[in-house]
Design an enzyme around this catalytic site. Sequence first.
Site, short mmCIF file in Angstrom:
data_model
loop_
_atom_site.label_atom_id
_atom_site.label_comp_id
_atom_site.label_asym_id
_atom_site.label_seq_id
_atom_site.Cartn_x
_atom_site.Cartn_y
_atom_site.Cartn_z
N ASP A 1 0.86 -1.16 0.00
CA ASP A 1 0.00 0.00 0.00
C ASP A 1 0.91 1.23 0.00
O ASP A 1 2.06 1.16 0.44
CB ASP A 1 -0.89 -0.02 1.24
CG ASP A 1 -1.64 1.27 1.43
OD1 ASP A 1 -2.41 1.65 0.54
OD2 ASP A 1 -1.42 1.92 2.48
N ALA A 2 0.41 2.35 -0.48
CA ALA A 2 1.24 3.55 -0.59
C ALA A 2 1.13 4.45 0.64
O ALA A 2 2.10 4.63 1.40
CB ALA A 2 0.88 4.33 -1.85
N TYR A 3 -0.06 5.02 0.85
CA TYR A 3 -0.22 6.08 1.84
C TYR A 3 -0.35 5.52 3.26
O TYR A 3 -1.27 4.78 3.57
CB TYR A 3 -1.42 6.94 1.48
CG TYR A 3 -1.24 7.60 0.13
CD1 TYR A 3 -0.25 8.56 -0.05
CD2 TYR A 3 -2.02 7.25 -0.97
CE1 TYR A 3 -0.05 9.16 -1.28
CE2 TYR A 3 -1.83 7.85 -2.20
CZ TYR A 3 -0.84 8.80 -2.35
OH TYR A 3 -0.64 9.38 -3.58
N ARG B 1 -6.88 12.88 6.80
CA ARG B 1 -6.72 11.47 6.42
C ARG B 1 -8.01 10.69 6.61
O ARG B 1 -8.41 9.90 5.74
CB ARG B 1 -5.59 10.85 7.24
CG ARG B 1 -5.38 9.36 7.02
CD ARG B 1 -5.07 9.04 5.58
NE ARG B 1 -4.66 7.64 5.43
CZ ARG B 1 -4.56 7.01 4.27
NH1 ARG B 1 -4.83 7.64 3.14
NH2 ARG B 1 -4.18 5.75 4.21
N SER C 1 -2.59 0.87 -4.71
CA SER C 1 -3.08 2.01 -3.94
C SER C 1 -4.37 2.59 -4.49
O SER C 1 -4.69 2.46 -5.67
CB SER C 1 -2.00 3.11 -3.94
OG SER C 1 -2.47 4.30 -3.35
N ASN C 2 -5.09 3.29 -3.60
CA ASN C 2 -6.25 4.07 -4.00
C ASN C 2 -5.87 5.33 -4.76
O ASN C 2 -6.70 5.95 -5.41
CB ASN C 2 -7.05 4.50 -2.76
CG ASN C 2 -7.93 3.39 -2.21
OD1 ASN C 2 -8.24 2.43 -2.89
ND2 ASN C 2 -8.32 3.53 -0.95
#
Length: 220
Positions: free
Chosen positions: A9-11, A40, A116-117
């Site tokens: 996942d990225a964030y 967030r 990721s989203n």
Amino acid sequence: MAYAAYVFDAYGTLFDVHAAVRKHAARLGPDADLFSAIWRAKQLEYSWVRALMHRYEDFWVLTEQALDTCFALVPSADKSLRAELLDAYWKLDCYGEVPQVLTELKAKGAKLAILSNGNPAMLEAAAKAAGISDLLDEIFSVDPLKTYKTDERVYEMVTTHFRIYPEAVSFQSSNRWDIAGATAFGFRTVWMNRYKMPDEYPDLSPAAVLKDLNGLTALV
């Protein structure tokens, strides 16, 4: 390697989602931490609601909308910082251990990817700013699907692209809900519990829990 692909996942996992606010914390004032937490939380809330309604909006649009909600909920924050905060989100800091861990996994022959989203432009900009673009074999964004995690089709992008079974993938995320979705899909999952959060999905447990990415290369 025990796993053909290591997918991140990225964030919150590779990139620090609070770095944008931290950069301007002094000017935002005493409620900067609260402001960042709301930003967030609303960003994620909007993605889930949009997915449930089947009314997709680009993740950057949701990020902007979430920021505007922050200014409404935290009146002490200076609204003139909006453009600077958004600009900073394109260049979020990565966590300190990320480059070394990815380098070690790459040296062992694993495929490395982001799932990721975020939209493609956001993810490519973040990876470039962090100096990890050359370590990645692929960046998977939900954008082609027009939905968000935890839709199983998002995780399926990885197996389809690499032509592997779910059990050949090790998936890492700091988001417990994301770990639950990936576990349900069949990935081996590793939860990066950076903030010592409680386990909210005991029926969909990760294979391992780490405080950060250090130690990932030692797991089997």
